[in-house]
Enzyme design. Structure first.
Site, short mmCIF file in Angstrom:
data_model
loop_
_atom_site.label_atom_id
_atom_site.label_comp_id
_atom_site.label_asym_id
_atom_site.label_seq_id
_atom_site.Cartn_x
_atom_site.Cartn_y
_atom_site.Cartn_z
N HIS A 146 0.84 -1.20 0.00
CA HIS A 146 0.00 0.00 0.00
C HIS A 146 0.87 1.26 0.00
O HIS A 146 0.62 2.20 -0.76
CB HIS A 146 -0.90 -0.02 1.24
CG HIS A 146 -1.68 1.23 1.48
ND1 HIS A 146 -2.81 1.56 0.75
CD2 HIS A 146 -1.49 2.25 2.36
CE1 HIS A 146 -3.29 2.71 1.18
NE2 HIS A 146 -2.51 3.15 2.16
N GLU A 212 -9.15 -2.23 6.91
CA GLU A 212 -8.18 -2.39 7.99
C GLU A 212 -8.73 -3.33 9.06
O GLU A 212 -9.94 -3.56 9.15
CB GLU A 212 -7.86 -1.04 8.64
CG GLU A 212 -7.33 0.01 7.68
CD GLU A 212 -6.76 1.22 8.39
OE1 GLU A 212 -6.39 1.11 9.59
OE2 GLU A 212 -6.69 2.30 7.75
N ASP A 244 -11.29 2.99 7.40
CA ASP A 244 -10.70 4.32 7.60
C ASP A 244 -11.04 5.17 6.38
O ASP A 244 -10.19 5.43 5.53
CB ASP A 244 -9.18 4.17 7.79
CG ASP A 244 -8.51 5.48 8.10
OD1 ASP A 244 -9.13 6.32 8.78
OD2 ASP A 244 -7.36 5.68 7.66
N GLN A 251 -6.97 14.99 1.57
CA GLN A 251 -5.78 14.49 2.25
C GLN A 251 -4.50 14.81 1.50
O GLN A 251 -3.51 15.26 2.09
CB GLN A 251 -5.91 12.97 2.44
CG GLN A 251 -4.74 12.32 3.15
CD GLN A 251 -4.86 10.81 3.22
OE1 GLN A 251 -5.92 10.26 2.97
NE2 GLN A 251 -3.76 10.15 3.54
N LYS A 263 -9.39 12.63 6.86
CA LYS A 263 -9.67 11.38 7.57
C LYS A 263 -10.67 11.57 8.71
O LYS A 263 -11.37 10.62 9.08
CB LYS A 263 -8.37 10.83 8.18
CG LYS A 263 -7.32 10.42 7.17
CD LYS A 263 -7.56 9.01 6.68
CE LYS A 263 -6.33 8.47 5.96
NZ LYS A 263 -6.53 7.10 5.50
N SER A 267 -14.83 7.40 10.82
CA SER A 267 -14.20 6.09 10.67
C SER A 267 -15.21 5.08 11.20
O SER A 267 -15.83 5.31 12.23
CB SER A 267 -12.89 5.99 11.46
OG SER A 267 -11.95 6.95 11.04
N THR A 370 -4.11 0.30 5.84
CA THR A 370 -4.73 -0.43 4.74
C THR A 370 -3.98 -1.73 4.47
O THR A 370 -2.78 -1.73 4.26
CB THR A 370 -4.74 0.45 3.48
OG1 THR A 370 -5.31 1.71 3.81
CG2 THR A 370 -5.57 -0.19 2.37
#
Length: 446
Positions: A146, A212, A244, A251, A263, A267, A370
Site C-alpha cells: 500500500h 483495515e 478508515d 488528504q 480522515k 471512521s 490499509t
C-alpha cells in the site's frame, strides 16, 4: 499470548442452533463482546449464533459467579472499558463460563436453556452501539505494498518513507468521529486542488474506503513506562474491522504533518470485538521480511512475537451501488486480502506506540493501516484498485468507478480460518455514502 483451552475445542457445539450452522460467524468458539440496545436500555452482551447473551440478565439470573461475575459486573455501565481494564484473566474467565453455559452437552445447559427468553436477545431486535468509550485512536501504515503504490502515485523518487522498515509508522486519528457499522457516511466538505491546479472548497470529489483491522487496548500502562514486546499481547483485548474512510483529494492537498480533515470526518468499525483468546487457534509466525531488509531493533524483537505474531485472517471488501441494488443484484467483491500482508505485527505496533512512555488506556483503538497485498485482488482501497484513477474499476455492464459515489455502500468482512479449527467471523463493517451538505447549509447553525 493466549493459549488453547477447552473453549477452542472444535467438537464443542452450542444449544443455540444458529451457532452451529456451517460458516457461522459467531459459533461457540468465538463469543465476541459488544454493546447493544433495545427498547429497554443499553448493555453489554456476547454474540452466539444470531443471538446475544445479555450479561446483565445472566448476572441477575445467578448464572455467573466468581471471576466471571466480576467480569460481567465491570460492564454494568453499558461499556466494555471496565472489563478491558481488568486484564485478560477476567475476560477469559467470562468466556469460559459462557462456553459452559451455552454448550450443548454442558452440565448447566438445562438451567440456562430454561431461561432462554430471559438471557438471550435476538440480534434482529437489537441495535449495536460502539463497544466502549474510545479515548484515543492511532492509525498505522504497515502494508509495504500500500505504501509503495501510494508513493508511486505521488511521484516520489523513493516511494517508501525512510523509516518504514525501521518502525511502525502511525498518525494520531480522531476518536470522536468513530462510529459503529451501519452509520451513514456523509461526504465531507473540504479544501482540495482541482484538475486545473486551482484550490477550491466543496464536496470532496475523491472519496475512498480503506480496509483495515483494528485492535482494542485492554490493560494500559503508566505514563513513562514502556510495554515490552513480549508483554504486548496481554495488553490487546481484541480486534474488530475498521474502515478508515478517506477523502483523498483533501488528504493529498493538506497533508504536511499527517492526515487531518481528509480522515477525521468518520471512521467505521464493526460492533463485535473478537478477543485475543478466541484467535489463539489462528496464530501464525510474524510475516516474513524480504531478504536484505534490516532486522528490527531490540524493542521490536521478541521470540514469541516472531513465532506467533501473525493471525490467519482473510479480509474482503464488497461494493454495492445504487444501480446494482435497483437491478436486484448483490454487492460486488472488490478486494480479497490477508492480514499477513502487513509488514509489522500488532504486538510491534503496540510496543512501539508505548516505547517512548506514551500511556495507552483501556478502549484505545489501534488501526493496522490499509491491508493491501502484492496481488491486484489484494489492493484494499479504490485508489489502488484503479491505479489512482488511471484504470477505472468496472462495477456493472457499463458502469465504472475511480472513486466512491453518493449511494455507494462498502461492506467489510473477515474470517479467521485454519485447518483443524472452527472458523470464526467478525461481523460486518458497513457504511453507505450520503451526499455532502451544501456549502451554505454547512455554515448554518443547528
Amino acid at each position: 499470548m493466549a493459549h488453547l483451552n477447552p473453549t477452542h475445542d472444535p467438537a464443542r457445539r452450542a444449544w443455540v442452533a444458529s451457532a452451529n450452522v456451517p460458516d457461522a460467524e459467531f459459533p461457540i468458539q468465538n463469543l465476541p463482546f459488544g454493546v447493544f440496545s433495545d427498547a429497554r436500555r443499553t448493555r453489554a452482551g456476547v454474540a452466539i449464533g444470531d443471538e446475544i447473551a445479555d450479561l446483565d440478565a445472566l448476572l441477575g439470573a445467578g448464572l455467573l459467579d466468581g471471576d466471571a461475575a466480576k467480569a460481567a459486573r465491570a460492564c454494568a455501565d453499558g461499556r466494555l472499558n471496565g472489563l478491558m481494564a481488568l486484564g485478560p484473566h477476567y475476560a477469559s474467565a467470562l468466556r469460559a463460563a459462557l462456553s459452559e453455559l451455552l454448550r450443548s452437552d454442558g452440565a448447566r445447559r438445562a438451567r440456562a436453556e430454561a431461561m432462554r427468553e430471559h438471557i438471550l436477545v435476538p440480534m434482529a431486535r437489537a441495535t449495536m452501539q460502539l463497544p466502549c468509550a474510545i479515548g484515543d485512536y492511532s492509525d498505522f501504515l504497515t502494508s509495504l505494498h500500500h505504501t509503495e503504490r501510494h508513493g508511486r502515485y505521488k511521484g516520489l523518487k523513493d516511494p517508501l518513507p525512510p523509516a518504514f522498515k525501521s518502525l511502525p509508522i502511525a498518525y494520531h486519528g480522531r476518536a470522536s468521529s468513530i462510529r459503529v457499522s451501519g452509520t451513514p457516511v456523509r461526504r465531507p466538505l473540504g479544501q482540495y486542488r482541482n484538475p486545473d491546479g486551482a484550490v477550491e472548497y466543496g464536496p470532496a470529489p475523491m472519496l475512498d474506503f480503506e480496509l483495515e483491522l483494528a485492535a482494542f487496548v485492554g490493560q494500559g500502562n503508566v505514563l513513562g513506562q514502556p510495554i515490552p514486546l513480549g508483554a504486548a499481547a496481554d495488553h490487546i483485548f481484541g480486534y474488530c474491522l475498521l474502515n478508515d474512510w478517506s477523502a483523498k483529494s483533501i488528504q493529498w492537498w493538506e497533508q504536511v504533518l499527517g492526515p487531518f480533515l481528509g480522515k477525521s470526518f468518520i471512521s467505521s468499525i464493526s460492533p463485535w470485538i473478537v478477543t485475543q483468546e478466541a484467535l489463539a487457534p489462528f496464530r501464525l509466525p510474524a510475516p516474513a521480511r524480504p531478504d536484505g531488509d534490516p532486522a528490527p531493533l531490540p524493542h521490536l524483537t521478541d521470540a514469541g512475537d516472531r513465532a506467533e505474531g501473525g493471525i490467519d485472517i482473510a479480509l474482503e471488501a464488497w461494493l454495492s451501488t445504487p444501480s446494482r441494488r435497483a437491478a436486484g443484484e448483490g454487492p460486488l467483491r472488490i478486494t480479497s486480502t490477508h492480514l499477513q500482508n502487513l509488514y509489522w505485527t500488532f504486538g510491534q505496533m503496540l510496543a512501539h506506540h508505548a516505547s517512548n512512555g506514551c500511556n495507552l488506556r483501556p478502549g484505545d483503538l489501534i488501526g493496522s493501516g490499509t491491508i493491501s497485498g502484492a496481488d491486484d485482488a489484494a489492493r484494499a482501497c479504490i485508489t489502488e484498485l484503479t491505479n489512482a484513477g488511471a484504470d477505472p474499476l468496472k462495477v456493472g455492464p457499463e458502469e465504472f468507478r475511480t472513486a466512491l459515489e453518493d449511494g455507494d455502500e462498502i461492506v467489510l468482512r473477515a474470517r479467521a480460518q485454519r485447518p483443524g479449527a472452527v472458523s470464526i467471523g467478525f461481523g460486518e463493517c458497513r457504511g453507505r455514502i450520503e451526499p455532502a451538505l451544501s456549502v451554505a447549509a454547512a455554515g448554518r447553525p443547528r
